[in-house]
Design an enzyme around this catalytic site. Structure first.
Site, PDB file in Angstrom:
ATOM      1  N   ALA A  25       3.959   7.894   4.446  1.00  0.00           N
ATOM      2  CA  ALA A  25       3.521   7.564   3.093  1.00  0.00           C
ATOM      3  C   ALA A  25       2.013   7.644   3.024  1.00  0.00           C
ATOM      4  O   ALA A  25       1.319   7.543   4.029  1.00  0.00           O
ATOM      5  CB  ALA A  25       3.990   6.149   2.752  1.00  0.00           C
TER       6      ALA A  25
ATOM      7  N   GLU B  24      -5.827   0.106  13.276  1.00  0.00           N
ATOM      8  CA  GLU B  24      -4.903  -0.832  13.942  1.00  0.00           C
ATOM      9  C   GLU B  24      -4.991  -0.711  15.469  1.00  0.00           C
ATOM     10  O   GLU B  24      -4.071  -1.111  16.168  1.00  0.00           O
ATOM     11  CB  GLU B  24      -3.477  -0.542  13.473  1.00  0.00           C
TER      12      GLU B  24
ATOM     13  N   ASN C 269      -2.412   9.047  17.407  1.00  0.00           N
ATOM     14  CA  ASN C 269      -3.333   8.392  16.468  1.00  0.00           C
ATOM     15  C   ASN C 269      -4.709   8.221  17.096  1.00  0.00           C
ATOM     16  O   ASN C 269      -5.728   8.598  16.519  1.00  0.00           O
ATOM     17  CB  ASN C 269      -2.801   7.016  16.053  1.00  0.00           C
TER      18      ASN C 269
ATOM     19  N   GLY D  33       0.869  -1.172   0.000  1.00  0.00           N
ATOM     20  CA  GLY D  33       0.000   0.000   0.000  1.00  0.00           C
ATOM     21  C   GLY D  33       0.906   1.222   0.000  1.00  0.00           C
ATOM     22  O   GLY D  33       1.825   1.333  -0.826  1.00  0.00           O
ATOM     23  N   ALA D  34       0.667   2.134   0.930  1.00  0.00           N
ATOM     24  CA  ALA D  34       1.414   3.389   0.951  1.00  0.00           C
ATOM     25  C   ALA D  34       2.906   3.170   1.268  1.00  0.00           C
ATOM     26  O   ALA D  34       3.772   3.435   0.439  1.00  0.00           O
ATOM     27  CB  ALA D  34       0.777   4.321   1.981  1.00  0.00           C
TER      28      ALA D  34
ATOM     29  N   SER E 104      -2.221   8.929  10.684  1.00  0.00           N
ATOM     30  CA  SER E 104      -2.703   7.950   9.694  1.00  0.00           C
ATOM     31  C   SER E 104      -3.999   7.266  10.136  1.00  0.00           C
ATOM     32  O   SER E 104      -4.853   6.945   9.310  1.00  0.00           O
ATOM     33  CB  SER E 104      -1.623   6.908   9.415  1.00  0.00           C
TER      34      SER E 104
ATOM     35  N   LYS F  56       7.534   4.170  20.035  1.00  0.00           N
ATOM     36  CA  LYS F  56       6.620   4.393  18.899  1.00  0.00           C
ATOM     37  C   LYS F  56       5.175   4.105  19.322  1.00  0.00           C
ATOM     38  O   LYS F  56       4.253   4.778  18.871  1.00  0.00           O
ATOM     39  CB  LYS F  56       7.050   3.504  17.714  1.00  0.00           C
TER      40      LYS F  56
HETATM   41  P1  NAD Z   1      -1.947   1.032   3.711  1.00  0.00           P
HETATM   42  O1  NAD Z   1      -3.296   1.131   4.298  1.00  0.00           O
HETATM   43  O2  NAD Z   1      -1.554   2.074   2.719  1.00  0.00           O
HETATM   44  O3  NAD Z   1      -1.746  -0.388   3.022  1.00  0.00           O
HETATM   45  C1  NAD Z   1      -2.099  -1.568   3.681  1.00  0.00           C
HETATM   46  C2  NAD Z   1      -3.045  -2.369   2.768  1.00  0.00           C
HETATM   47  O4  NAD Z   1      -4.283  -1.674   2.615  1.00  0.00           O
HETATM   48  C3  NAD Z   1      -2.510  -2.580   1.368  1.00  0.00           C
HETATM   49  O5  NAD Z   1      -2.940  -3.846   0.938  1.00  0.00           O
HETATM   50  C4  NAD Z   1      -3.191  -1.493   0.563  1.00  0.00           C
HETATM   51  O6  NAD Z   1      -3.271  -1.778  -0.809  1.00  0.00           O
HETATM   52  C5  NAD Z   1      -4.553  -1.489   1.211  1.00  0.00           C
HETATM   53  N1  NAD Z   1      -5.257  -0.210   1.014  1.00  0.00           N
HETATM   54  C6  NAD Z   1      -4.740   1.039   0.947  1.00  0.00           C
HETATM   55  N2  NAD Z   1      -5.726   1.954   0.768  1.00  0.00           N
HETATM   56  C7  NAD Z   1      -6.890   1.246   0.739  1.00  0.00           C
HETATM   57  C8  NAD Z   1      -8.248   1.617   0.599  1.00  0.00           C
HETATM   58  N3  NAD Z   1      -8.612   2.898   0.468  1.00  0.00           N
HETATM   59  N4  NAD Z   1      -9.190   0.646   0.638  1.00  0.00           N
HETATM   60  C9  NAD Z   1      -8.837  -0.644   0.798  1.00  0.00           C
HETATM   61  N5  NAD Z   1      -7.552  -1.068   0.935  1.00  0.00           N
HETATM   62  C10 NAD Z   1      -6.595  -0.131   0.901  1.00  0.00           C
HETATM   63  O7  NAD Z   1      -0.945   0.944   4.936  1.00  0.00           O
HETATM   64  P2  NAD Z   1       0.430   1.727   5.181  1.00  0.00           P
HETATM   65  O8  NAD Z   1       0.129   3.119   5.522  1.00  0.00           O
HETATM   66  O9  NAD Z   1       1.349   1.413   4.077  1.00  0.00           O
HETATM   67  O10 NAD Z   1       0.936   1.024   6.515  1.00  0.00           O
HETATM   68  C11 NAD Z   1       1.563  -0.270   6.552  1.00  0.00           C
HETATM   69  C12 NAD Z   1       2.140  -0.470   7.949  1.00  0.00           C
HETATM   70  O11 NAD Z   1       3.159   0.512   8.170  1.00  0.00           O
HETATM   71  C13 NAD Z   1       1.122  -0.261   9.079  1.00  0.00           C
HETATM   72  O12 NAD Z   1       1.437  -1.079  10.177  1.00  0.00           O
HETATM   73  C14 NAD Z   1       1.335   1.196   9.470  1.00  0.00           C
HETATM   74  O13 NAD Z   1       0.918   1.489  10.788  1.00  0.00           O
HETATM   75  C15 NAD Z   1       2.842   1.291   9.323  1.00  0.00           C
HETATM   76  N6  NAD Z   1       3.340   2.654   9.118  1.00  0.00           N
HETATM   77  C16 NAD Z   1       2.782   3.456   8.168  1.00  0.00           C
HETATM   78  C17 NAD Z   1       3.289   4.734   7.978  1.00  0.00           C
HETATM   79  C18 NAD Z   1       2.729   5.645   6.918  1.00  0.00           C
HETATM   80  O14 NAD Z   1       3.107   6.825   6.883  1.00  0.00           O
HETATM   81  N7  NAD Z   1       1.878   5.183   6.009  1.00  0.00           N
HETATM   82  C19 NAD Z   1       4.372   5.191   8.772  1.00  0.00           C
HETATM   83  C20 NAD Z   1       4.923   4.326   9.725  1.00  0.00           C
HETATM   84  C21 NAD Z   1       4.400   3.050   9.891  1.00  0.00           C
END
Ligand code: NAD
Length: 310
Positions: free
Chosen positions: A131, A271, A195, A9-10, A258, A187
């Protein structure tokens, strides 16, 4: 060396893009069909700190990974509640020396990962890269990290060195944590206050600092987290952590965390069970009460239900 990003994802696609740009053999894997389809069809469009990139990174949906594919290093970047399913999908693509890297938010992911590889092959950590995903196939990565990583057991140290080199070459700014558990719990203090409270109160980080009531909640949640962290041998000072959190909220004031973006903007499940909920649960396992963290987790769940979040 074959690298997979399990959960693209992001943040996963951000890390994947940084690795791919340095010439690593990277494959993105994701469980959300629209994301997998978009990247397969038209590549990944990613904004990295304001620079636009269009990268044709190989991508599979988690149900269609070729049977014979094996990966040497797998970065796990699902949301916490998707981790179990993703591990099931990738288990036949893990070999005897595969290193699993997990810098996701939340507590105790290593318990789940340890069902698939031994602890020495798990590199755990946290990151402050940020992200976002604007639409399937379109993401952004911001900041400069760092990524703090460490081993769960002494024998895992060479694997931490391997992952450190990969991240350093990819300019992802790795640090070897001097105290992995402390990094994880610090963290949790950030996520468990900012959050959760910004999601319940529907506000920006700076708004927390503006309210005496909100600041008291930040303090109380932190105090409980610090008490529960002692079960992992982590001894943080609640006042010091509180001052660090208030300072951080000031610095990133206009930002919506987030969890807010997931639930309030996108009606997605959060989460929370792996953050405040996990603190309360772990506390209960060790007879340490954390009622404010449990209350906060319940409030977020009530809000998820009210909004029919998915
Ligand atoms: P994300 O939500 O972007 O992605 C996770 C999954 O959800 C992926 O399969 C993605 O394709 C799907 N997804 C994304 N948008 C969606 C939508 N609108 N509808 C349905 N599915 C969707 O998650 P992330 O932000 O990449 O986070 C991944 C891990 O990293 C988590 O544990 C998060 O807490 C951690 N994290 C994230 C960030 C950040 O800035 N994004 C920073 C530090 C830690």
């Amino acid at each position: 060396m074959k690298i997979a990003i399990a959960g693209s994802g992001a943040l996963g696609s951000g890390f994947g893009a940084m690795l791919y740009r340095q010439g690593y053999d990277v494959t993105l894997i994701d469980g959300w069909e629209p994301q997998a389809t978009a990247v397969k069809k038209d590549g990944l469009h990613i904004d990295i700190n304001g620079e636009q990139h269009h990268l044709n990174i190989p991508m599979y949906q988690d149900t269609e990974i070729p049977k014979d594919a094996k990966y040497d290093v797998i970065f796990l970047f699902t949301k916490a509640m998707q981790l179990h399913d993703m591990l099931q999908h990738i288990q036949s693509h893990i070999h005897d020396n595969t290193i699993m890297v997990c810098t996701m938010n939340g507590l105790k992911h290593e318990r789940k990962i340890a069902n698939y590889v031994d602890e020495a092959r798990i590199v755990r950590g946290v990151t402050t890269w940020t992200a976002g995903l604007e639409s399937p196939g379109h993401t952004h990565l911001m900041g400069a990290g760092p990524v703090e990583i460490g081993a769960l057991v002494e024998e895992g140290q060479p694997n931490v060195d391997t992952v450190f080199d990969i991240l350093e070459k990819a300019k992802l700014n790795p640090h070897k944590s001097e105290d992995l558990q402390q990094s994880i719990w610090k963290k949790i203090c950030v996520n468990g206050t900012a959050n959760a409270l910004c999601t319940i109160l529907e506000c920006r980080l700076s708004n927390l600092n503006e309210s005496d009531y909100a600041r008291k909640l930040v303090y109380k949640i932190t105090q409980e987290i610090v008490q529960v962290a002692t079960v992992d041998g982590v001894h943080l000072n609640a006042d010091e952590v509180y001052n660090y959190l208030i300072d951080l909220n000031d610095k990133v004031g206009p930002h919506f965390p987030s969890m807010y973006q997931d639930l309030i903007n996108n009606n997605r499940l959060t989460e929370i069970d792996y953050i405040n909920g996990a603190v309360a649960k772990l506390g209960a396992e060790h007879h340490i009460e954390a009622p404010v963290n449990q209350f906060v987790a319940n409030m977020v769940h009530a809000k998820e239900e009210q909004r029919h979040a998915k």
